[in-house]
Design a protein around this motif. Structure first.
Motif, short mmCIF file in Angstrom:
data_model
loop_
_atom_site.label_atom_id
_atom_site.label_comp_id
_atom_site.label_asym_id
_atom_site.label_seq_id
_atom_site.Cartn_x
_atom_site.Cartn_y
_atom_site.Cartn_z
N ILE A 1 9.82 -0.82 -3.26
CA ILE A 1 9.18 0.21 -2.43
C ILE A 1 9.16 -0.22 -0.97
O ILE A 1 9.42 0.59 -0.06
N TYR A 2 8.91 -1.51 -0.72
CA TYR A 2 8.98 -2.01 0.66
C TYR A 2 10.39 -1.81 1.24
O TYR A 2 10.54 -1.46 2.42
N ALA B 1 8.35 6.99 -5.85
CA ALA B 1 9.39 6.48 -4.95
C ALA B 1 10.65 7.33 -5.04
O ALA B 1 11.30 7.62 -4.03
N GLN C 1 10.85 1.56 2.42
CA GLN C 1 10.10 1.77 3.66
C GLN C 1 10.69 0.96 4.81
O GLN C 1 10.12 0.94 5.90
N ASN C 2 11.81 0.26 4.56
CA ASN C 2 12.48 -0.59 5.55
C ASN C 2 11.62 -1.75 6.02
O ASN C 2 11.79 -2.26 7.13
N ASN C 3 10.71 -2.19 5.17
CA ASN C 3 9.91 -3.39 5.44
C ASN C 3 10.58 -4.54 4.70
O ASN C 3 10.14 -4.99 3.64
N ASP D 1 10.51 10.24 -2.96
CA ASP D 1 10.31 9.91 -1.54
C ASP D 1 8.83 9.98 -1.12
O ASP D 1 8.52 10.17 0.05
N LYS D 2 7.94 9.76 -2.06
CA LYS D 2 6.51 9.73 -1.76
C LYS D 2 6.08 8.26 -1.72
O LYS D 2 5.45 7.74 -2.64
N PHE D 3 6.44 7.60 -0.64
CA PHE D 3 6.32 6.15 -0.59
C PHE D 3 4.87 5.67 -0.52
O PHE D 3 4.52 4.65 -1.12
N GLU D 4 4.03 6.38 0.19
CA GLU D 4 2.62 5.98 0.26
C GLU D 4 1.97 6.11 -1.11
O GLU D 4 1.22 5.22 -1.54
N MET E 1 3.14 3.30 -3.32
CA MET E 1 2.47 2.04 -3.03
C MET E 1 1.06 2.02 -3.63
O MET E 1 0.60 0.97 -4.12
#
Length: 346
Positions: A244-245, A212, A248-250, A215-218, A221
């Motif tokens: 992490i969500y 994270a 990702q702006n979730n 910036d390797k969000f996938e 996760m």
């Protein structure tokens, strides 16, 4: 995130079976009987009855160090650290040089956010038992809390010299390197950890945070999913998935995980920090300020919390406190990507 991989629980002194003489109802026999029964109940987490048995032992001998030490552990395990500290200190007063109580008191000072006091007990333990892995492990945790990462790594390395295949030590080394923003070294240590023990969920958890930060969000996760597969109700892992969500702006998925984390562990300051981030992203700076202050009260160590506090103060129009929080953030070397500059006079 979890501050460390593991926190050494206060130890329980387990007495060896004694061959008792003919006077089976002697004072000595009765107090040992209460101690052993208390130990049994403590192992079963029956804290009220364990406490009662230790108190019965102390009625027979008010300076019975073993019972005082274990009574401290009853309170420690219920997060009543001030009470635990009192009993550990009394045990040491009754039995100078009591190593179990010194170790337990150091651990309690750590939980109370008093690292310098913890280090005094640790230095004594090192002088008496220099080859004890757990002492060096705890020293590493204490120096981590002091943000002295080089000293923390040196302590963990001393422990590692005694047990190079200890996966939990490798996780803590990886965690310290993460705090120090040495992501390559962190990743290498964490891979070593899960190679040694594929069930070491904390390695996957911290790898998620490393990813994270890059910036390797996938990828982040994927790592946190592996951690949660092993421990689906871990409050720290749920909170980190929420973080992490957020990245990702979730926001709604983030809030659900963060709230679950707080329900499972109301003392998890990291979750309050993340809830503050949620409120900032939701343009509710007042609510953000409230929960960010809670985070600091619970654990002032938390990474980046003063950056977010500065942002919240600035958005509520409190430039003075925003500047103070910003200066604290810079002094801590918080790894933030957006510079607020609330101290500017322009």
């Amino acid at each position: 995130m979890r501050r460390t991989t593991m926190k050494w629980n206060a130890g329980v002194l387990v007495l060896m079976a004694l061959v008792l003489g003919a006077c089976s109802d002697s004072k000595e026999t009765r107090k040992q009987r209460f101690l052993l029964k208390g130990n049994e109940l403590l192992m079963k987490r029956n804290y009220p009855l364990a406490l009662k048995n230790y108190e019965e032992a102390l009625r027979l001998d008010s300076c019975y160090a073993d019972a005082l030490n274990n009574l401290g552990t009853v309170y420690f395990r219920q997060k009543q650290y001030a009470e635990a500290l009192q009993y550990y200190s009394t045990a040491i007063g009754c039995k100078p040089g009591f190593l179990n109580a010194h170790f337990n008191r150091a651990n309690t000072f750590y939980e109370l956010g008093k690292p310098d006091d913890a280090l005094r007990d640790i230095q004594y333990l090192k002088s008496e038992k220099p080859d004890t892995l757990t002492v060096h492990f705890l020293e590493g945790l204490v120096y981590t809390k002091k943000r002295d990462y080089s000293a923390a790594l040196a302590a963990f390395d001393r422990a590692l010299a005694m047990d190079s295949l200890n996966a939990e030590l490798w996780v803590n080394i990886g965690t310290v390197q993460y705090y120090a923003h040495n992501y390559g070294a962190s990743r290498a240590a964490l891979v070593k950890a899960y190679t040694l023990n594929a069930a070491e969920a904390n390695a996957y958890n911290t790898l998620a945070l490393v990813s994270a930060a890059e910036d390797k969000f996938e990828e982040a996760m994927n790592w946190i999913t592996k951690a949660l597969e092993l421990k689906p109700r871990d409050a720290f892992f749920l909170n980190n998935r929420g973080f992490i969500y957020l990245l990702q702006n979730n926001r709604e998925a983030a809030l659900e995980d963060i709230n679950k984390s707080i329900t499972l562990d109301p003392y998890n300051g990291w979750a309050y920090r993340n809830k503050g981030i949620y409120y900032l992203k939701s343009d509710d700076a007042t609510a953000a300020l409230r929960v960010l202050k809670q985070a600091v009260d619970l654990d002032p160590f938390i990474d980046e919390v003063f950056y977010y506090l500065a942002d919240a103060y600035l958005k509520t129009g409190d430039r003075t406190n925003a500047c103070a929080a910003w200066n604290e953030s810079k002094a801590r070397g918080e790894n933030v990507k957006v510079h607020l500059n609330p101290c500017s006079t322009k």
